[in-house]
Design a protein around this motif. Structure first.
Motif, PDB file in Angstrom:
ATOM      1  N   ARG A  67      22.592 -15.530  -3.342  1.00 30.62           N
ATOM      2  CA  ARG A  67      21.108 -15.875  -3.276  1.00 30.62           C
ATOM      3  C   ARG A  67      20.521 -15.573  -4.452  1.00 30.62           C
ATOM      4  NH1 ARG A  67      20.513 -12.446   2.606  1.00 30.62           N
ATOM      5  NH2 ARG A  67      21.086 -14.499   4.048  1.00 30.62           N
ATOM      6  N   GLN A  70      21.089 -18.366  -6.866  1.00 31.31           N
ATOM      7  CA  GLN A  70      20.239 -19.533  -6.340  1.00 31.31           C
ATOM      8  C   GLN A  70      18.963 -19.604  -6.554  1.00 31.31           C
ATOM      9  OE1 GLN A  70      19.667 -19.565  -1.967  1.00 31.31           O
ATOM     10  NE2 GLN A  70      20.531 -21.838  -1.851  1.00 31.31           N
ATOM     11  N   HIS A  71      18.169 -18.184  -6.671  1.00 32.62           N
ATOM     12  CA  HIS A  71      16.846 -18.202  -6.746  1.00 32.62           C
ATOM     13  C   HIS A  71      16.375 -17.231  -8.075  1.00 32.62           C
ATOM     14  CE1 HIS A  71      16.350 -19.860  -2.869  1.00 32.62           C
ATOM     15  NE2 HIS A  71      17.001 -18.768  -2.226  1.00 32.62           N
ATOM     16  N   HIS A  72      17.442 -16.663  -8.505  1.00 31.79           N
ATOM     17  CA  HIS A  72      16.909 -15.813  -9.815  1.00 31.79           C
ATOM     18  C   HIS A  72      17.857 -15.901 -10.965  1.00 31.79           C
ATOM     19  CE1 HIS A  72      13.940 -14.073  -7.097  1.00 31.79           C
ATOM     20  NE2 HIS A  72      14.918 -13.724  -6.227  1.00 31.79           N
ATOM     21  N   ASN A 153      21.600 -25.333  -4.571  1.00 36.91           N
ATOM     22  CA  ASN A 153      19.962 -25.836  -4.386  1.00 36.91           C
ATOM     23  C   ASN A 153      20.025 -26.285  -2.958  1.00 36.91           C
ATOM     24  OD1 ASN A 153      17.363 -26.309  -4.698  1.00 36.91           O
ATOM     25  ND2 ASN A 153      17.668 -28.069  -5.478  1.00 36.91           N
TER      26      ASN A 153
END
Length: 256
Positions: A67, A70-72, A153
């Motif tokens: 995660r 994926q996001h940071h 993504n």
């Protein structure tokens, strides 16, 4: 040329070496689910993504890593500025409880420990060394992981028991890949008793979707899954300084 995505972390029992044998056996599908994702080698190495994809694992540290990447991604990469391959750093990170860290710090800790521990183990880790290759290097982590970050993504990342994930996504157009802990082999971070294999066999018998199971070749496993299509793969390996090639049997069991 954009580099191909590769698994983010080494993983005990990872399927990187078997990918060339397993990927051609995938059936047609539009939803792809890995029930025991681990290092997710087949997910990262498959030539084309599915329309919908799911990575599920009970290991919360691993799921947090996916995660965060994926996001940071940018902040994750910054955690490794000036990082050394060091037994001292390894021991210090081991001693820090993950629950006192931020999600990004926990992801970086887990990533470093997996890359510097012997054998990609998640339990009973000890610092790994070799005289034939370089150790973990923090140089160009961004370049090495960018393809993996892009590959993640839009992927659903789940952290729940496999049977709950199975029920959530079971459809006619779903293909499940199951790579559970091997029967009667040690080294896993969670127990996986015989009742779980029986539950897997029941799920394969009544699934709306298609399921492929990877498991070690054992008489108990062959008997339990005898009603399904079973294919044996041979994997050559050597242990430590012993360069003698040995083989290990891997069963691929499908309900299609």
């Amino acid at each position: 040329m954009t580099p191909k995505p590769q698994p983010i972390v080494p993983w005990m029992g990872g399927k990187r070496r078997l990918a060339k044998h397993l990927l051609p056996l995938f059936p047609e599908h539009s939803c792809y689910v890995e029930l025991f994702a681990g290092g997710a080698a087949l997910f990262f190495m498959r030539p084309q993504p599915a329309k919908c994809e799911v990575l599920n694992d009970l290991n919360g540290q691993l799921v947090n890593l996916y995660r965060v990447v994926q996001h940071h991604f940018d902040e994750f990469v910054r955690q490794f500025e000036w990082t050394l391959t060091s037994r001292e750093v390894f021991t210090r990170l081991q001693s820090i409880p993950p629950d006192v860290m931020t999600d990004i710090q926990r992801a970086a800790r887990f990533f470093y420990l997996q890359h510097t521990a012997f054998g990609g183990k998640t339990v009973d880790q000890h610092f790994g060394t070799a005289t034939t290759a370089r150790g973990f290097t923090a140089a160009n982590i961004e370049g090495r992981l960018k393809a993996a970050q892009q590959r993640l993504n839009g992927v659903y990342i789940e952290n729940e028991p496999w049977e709950k994930c199975f029920k959530r996504y079971d459809r006619e157009h779903t293909f499940f890949y199951a790579d559970p802990p091997y029967w009667q082999l040690a080294g896993y971070d969670r127990s996986f008793d015989w009742a779980q294999y029986e539950l897997l066999a029941e799920a394969m018998a009544h699934s709306r979707g298609k399921i492929m199971l990877s498991i070690n070749d054992h008489p108990d496993i062959r008997e339990l899954f005898k009603d399904f299509c079973i294919k044996r793969l041979e994997l050559a390996y050597s242990v430590g300084r012993d360069k003698t090639q040995k083989t290990s049997g891997e069963l691929v069991i499908c309900n299609y």
